[in-house]
Each structure stands twice: as C-alpha cells, then as structure tokens.
Enzyme design. Structure first.
Site, PDB file in Angstrom:
ATOM      1  CE  LYS A 115      -4.524  -1.247   1.462  1.00 42.80           C
ATOM      2  NZ  LYS A 115      -5.048  -2.367   2.188  1.00 42.80           N
ATOM      3  CE  LYS A 203      -8.921  -9.028  -5.613  1.00 36.64           C
ATOM      4  NZ  LYS A 203     -10.052  -8.120  -5.727  1.00 36.64           N
ATOM      5  CE  LYS A 206     -14.175  -2.177  -2.334  1.00 40.07           C
ATOM      6  NZ  LYS A 206     -12.866  -2.418  -1.775  1.00 40.07           N
TER       7      LYS A 206
HETATM    8  P1  ATP Z   1      -9.506  -3.004  -4.170  1.00 39.39           P
HETATM    9  O1  ATP Z   1      -9.448  -3.010  -5.682  1.00 39.39           O
HETATM   10  O2  ATP Z   1      -9.662  -1.643  -3.596  1.00 39.39           O
HETATM   11  O3  ATP Z   1      -8.432  -3.813  -3.515  1.00 39.39           O
HETATM   12  P2  ATP Z   1     -11.328  -5.207  -3.830  1.00 39.39           P
HETATM   13  O4  ATP Z   1     -12.504  -5.350  -4.746  1.00 39.39           O
HETATM   14  O5  ATP Z   1     -10.155  -6.106  -4.048  1.00 39.39           O
HETATM   15  O6  ATP Z   1     -10.906  -3.682  -3.817  1.00 39.39           O
HETATM   16  P3  ATP Z   1     -11.112  -5.343  -0.962  1.00 39.39           P
HETATM   17  O7  ATP Z   1     -11.621  -4.162  -0.210  1.00 39.39           O
HETATM   18  O8  ATP Z   1      -9.651  -5.498  -1.193  1.00 39.39           O
HETATM   19  O9  ATP Z   1     -11.886  -5.387  -2.368  1.00 39.39           O
HETATM   20  O10 ATP Z   1     -11.654  -6.648  -0.264  1.00 39.39           O
HETATM   21  C1  ATP Z   1     -12.901  -6.730   0.408  1.00 39.39           C
HETATM   22  C2  ATP Z   1     -13.259  -8.200   0.569  1.00 39.39           C
HETATM   23  O11 ATP Z   1     -13.715  -8.725  -0.691  1.00 39.39           O
HETATM   24  C3  ATP Z   1     -12.090  -9.095   0.991  1.00 39.39           C
HETATM   25  O12 ATP Z   1     -12.568 -10.047   1.920  1.00 39.39           O
HETATM   26  C4  ATP Z   1     -11.683  -9.794  -0.301  1.00 39.39           C
HETATM   27  O13 ATP Z   1     -11.105 -11.063  -0.046  1.00 39.39           O
HETATM   28  C5  ATP Z   1     -13.009  -9.916  -1.034  1.00 39.39           C
HETATM   29  N1  ATP Z   1     -12.842  -9.905  -2.495  1.00 39.39           N
HETATM   30  C6  ATP Z   1     -12.292  -8.911  -3.215  1.00 39.39           C
HETATM   31  N2  ATP Z   1     -12.343  -9.180  -4.525  1.00 39.39           N
HETATM   32  C7  ATP Z   1     -12.926 -10.399  -4.664  1.00 39.39           C
HETATM   33  C8  ATP Z   1     -13.263 -11.216  -5.778  1.00 39.39           C
HETATM   34  N3  ATP Z   1     -12.989 -10.843  -7.027  1.00 39.39           N
HETATM   35  N4  ATP Z   1     -13.873 -12.402  -5.555  1.00 39.39           N
HETATM   36  C9  ATP Z   1     -14.141 -12.780  -4.290  1.00 39.39           C
HETATM   37  N5  ATP Z   1     -13.858 -12.064  -3.184  1.00 39.39           N
HETATM   38  C10 ATP Z   1     -13.267 -10.870  -3.355  1.00 39.39           C
HETATM   39 MG    MG Z   2      -8.307  -5.857  -2.788  1.00 36.96          MG
END
Ligand code: ATP
Ligand code: MG
Length: 336
Positions: A115, A203, A206
């Site tokens: 980060k 994956k 967001k």
């Molecule tokens: P960022 O792009 O900001 O990292 P993100 O979509 O990866 O956002 P996080 O805030 O990092 O989301 O994670 C929130 C939760 O969602 C965590 O428990 C993570 O394991 C889960 N998660 C994130 N992306 C996925 C995905 N594609 N499929 C399943 N679980 C997910």
């Molecule tokens: Mg993430």
C-alpha cells in the site's frame, strides 16, 4: 460466549466479487453461529480514512450495514452493529499497542509494503493500521475474525501482540485463533474468487477503472446483464471449466454456480458438451440480474432509521465491552 468479529471497509460501492466472496459467506457464518457466539459486525471507518473515500463516508457506513440485512442476516440479541469511530477505545488501545509493537515487525507487513509502494510520502495510518486492527480484535476478546488471505499476517501480528502483552503485563487479552483454525472455522475450501469480466486472468476488483470489467451491486439489472453478455471468452467453442485455458468461460460458470446456489460440479455437468457461449452468457446474465433485482428490492425496504436503531444498541454494547477491556489494559500498563 466467544466472539466472532468482522468488518468490511465501505470506501466505495461493492462489486459482485466482494458480495459473493466476502459478504455472503460472512452472513452465512453469522446465521449459523449467532446462537452460540457474540457476532460483532463493525464499520471500520477509521481504517477507511487511510485511503481515498468515494462519496460520503457516513452514508457509506449506513449503506454497508444495510447490505448485511439485504443479504439475509438474521438479527438476534447476539448480533451487534457498530461504527469503529463511535467507540473511542479502539484508538486508545491502538496507542497502547503501538508501545508494545516493534518497528521491525510492523515494517514487515506485506500490506504496508504494497500500500505504501515503498514511498515515504504515504500517510502513517497505512503503517499503523495493522495495530489498530489488533485493537479492534483484542478489545472484544474475539476468537474468530473471518478474513481473506491478504489479512493473515495481521492476525499473526495480533496474536503476537496479545501474547507479548499478556506475558509482560499479566493475562489481559484473549489470543485469537491462528489463521489455519480461522480458515477451518470459516469452512472455506479455497474461497470464491470472481474474475474480471474483460481480463479474466485477474480477479474482479472495485478499483479497476474499466466499468465493463466489474459488476457493481448498484448496477441496474439490465446494465449488469449487458456486462455479462460482453464478457471476454475464448475461441475454443467448448464449454469447459478450465481456469487456466478458459478463464472467461470458467468465471461465468463459477458465477452461475454461486448465484444460483448450485454446486459447481452440477453446473459443469449441465453445460457439458454444449458449445454456444451466447446461451451460457444469457443464463448467467439472467441469474445475476435476478440476484441484483432481489437484492436491490430488499435494500430499498431497509430504512436509515432501522440501521440507526441497531447502531444505538450496538454502540452501547461495544462501548461497554471495549471500555472494560481498555481499563484492564490501562491498569496492566500502570496508567490507572
Ligand atoms: P480493491 O481493488 O480496492 O483492492 P477489492 O474489490 O479487491 O478492492 P477489498 O476491499 O480489497 O476489495 O476486499 C474486500 C473483501 O472482498 C475481501 O474479503 C476480499 O477477499 C473480497 N474480495 C475482493 N475481490 C474479490 C473477488 N474478485 N472475488 C471474491 N472475493 C473478493
Ligand atoms: Mg483488494
């Protein structure tokens, strides 16, 4: 009663991946265990401010709690909703734990390295948040903290800090379960990973800029259907579950399986020998738009007042438990 603690940052709207991979499994776990555990569901708003927030954090916080209800969380007296910043003991204990943690162990956190990008200009919160996370957990003597793999190191840090504190200053904190036991408790085989619709090697995230790569939980059902219909596939012309060679098709089958609550092997069996990708996409698009329209309908029926009422109870409960524990820690440290 033992405690299960969970929080999802509400910096922005959730993707279908967040929903299927994090929120739904947590809601299932809570429904399964809320007769024998205290379930603390908190909005980690102090963790949110270490990075950018889309929209209004206060509103996002309320919305994210509505999400739990809209996903079928069954409320009872053991389930407690609270906002982290409404329980000042989190920040207080964080400071005390700062004085127990070492620079060496905190600097080793992979999340910090990622980060901060190795930049000195990153805010100190990015460095310190694993200690705040330890406080979030230890204040409530939480045993289980359902988390993704990216947070495992922070659970180990929490365990180390609790053990060190107890050894130095006397038995004060419950040491949370080790990560392998956390995973066992969650009953996760390998966790669900939903992939990016345009670049299925990655994956779904967001923070990905391309709108067609991700389905957001506030997308209209029609918009979500269009995104599925335009998802990247391949030119093999066979419907197989093969993440390596056919990640796009496999992702669609995985989404279908989770959304329609059908086992993956059953979905694979149903599509075996079929060749028309358009048909599969149509089916998945229907399932996902059905899910979104149900979810959004339920969400629309939950009022802010309902959440504020739950927070009133939850924050009173959280302050009571957390202040007791904070006092114990202050006494152990010689502050009281
Ligand atoms: P960022 O792009 O900001 O990292 P993100 O979509 O990866 O956002 P996080 O805030 O990092 O989301 O994670 C929130 C939760 O969602 C965590 O428990 C993570 O394991 C889960 N998660 C994130 N992306 C996925 C995905 N594609 N499929 C399943 N679980 C997910
Ligand atoms: Mg993430």
């Amino acid at each position: 009663m033992k405690t299960i603690l969970t929080g999802i940052r509400s910096n922005s709207e959730m993707t279908l991946g967040n929903y299927l991979g994090a929120l739904l499994p947590m809601v299932r776990l809570a429904n399964e265990h809320s007769d024998e555990y205290q379930i603390n569901i908190f909005v980690p708003d102090l963790h949110s401010i270490i990075s950018d927030v889309d929209g209004d954090l206060k509103k996002n916080s309320i919305r994210s709690l509505k999400y739990y209800l809209a996903s079928g969380l069954e409320l009872n007296e053991n389930i407690h909703f609270y906002r982290q910043s409404y329980v000042p003991a989190h920040s207080e204990l964080c400071w005390i734990l700062d004085c127990v943690a070492t620079m060496g162990e905190t600097s080793r956190m992979i999340q910090f390295k990622e980060k901060s990008n190795g930049q000195d200009s990153c805010n100190v919160g990015i460095f310190n948040y694993p200690i705040l996370m330890a406080a979030d957990i230890l204040l409530y003597d939480a045993t289980y903290v359902p988390i993704g793999e990216d947070q495992f190191q922070h659970i180990e840090l929490t365990r180390n800090l609790a053990t060190r504190f107890n050894n130095r200053f006397g038995e004060t904190f419950t040491v949370p379960a080790k990560t392998s036991d956390q995973v066992k408790f969650m009953g996760e085989e390998d966790g669900i990973r939903i992939r990016d619709l345009i670049n299925p090697e990655k994956k779904m995230s967001k923070s990905t800029k391309a709108e067609n790569s991700k389905i957001m939980m506030d997308d209209s059902p029609e918009r979500a259907a269009k995104k599925i219909m335009s998802a990247t596939t391949d030119s093999l012309g066979e419907i197989n579950f093969d993440i390596k060679n056919q990640p796009g098709i496999s992702n669609l089958m995985l989404i279908e399986s989770v959304v329609s609550n059908t086992s993956l092997s059953e979905v694979v069996e149903n599509w075996k020998g079929k060749t028309r990708y358009g048909e599969l996409k149509k089916k998945v698009a229907e399932s996902v738009s059905g899910l979104l329209s149900d979810f959004q309908n339920r969400l629309g029926q939950i009022t802010d007042e309902q959440i504020l009422d739950l927070l009133k109870e939850g924050e009173a409960y959280a302050n009571k438990i957390a202040n007791q524990k904070l006092l114990e820690a202050q006494k152990a440290f010689g502050l009281r």
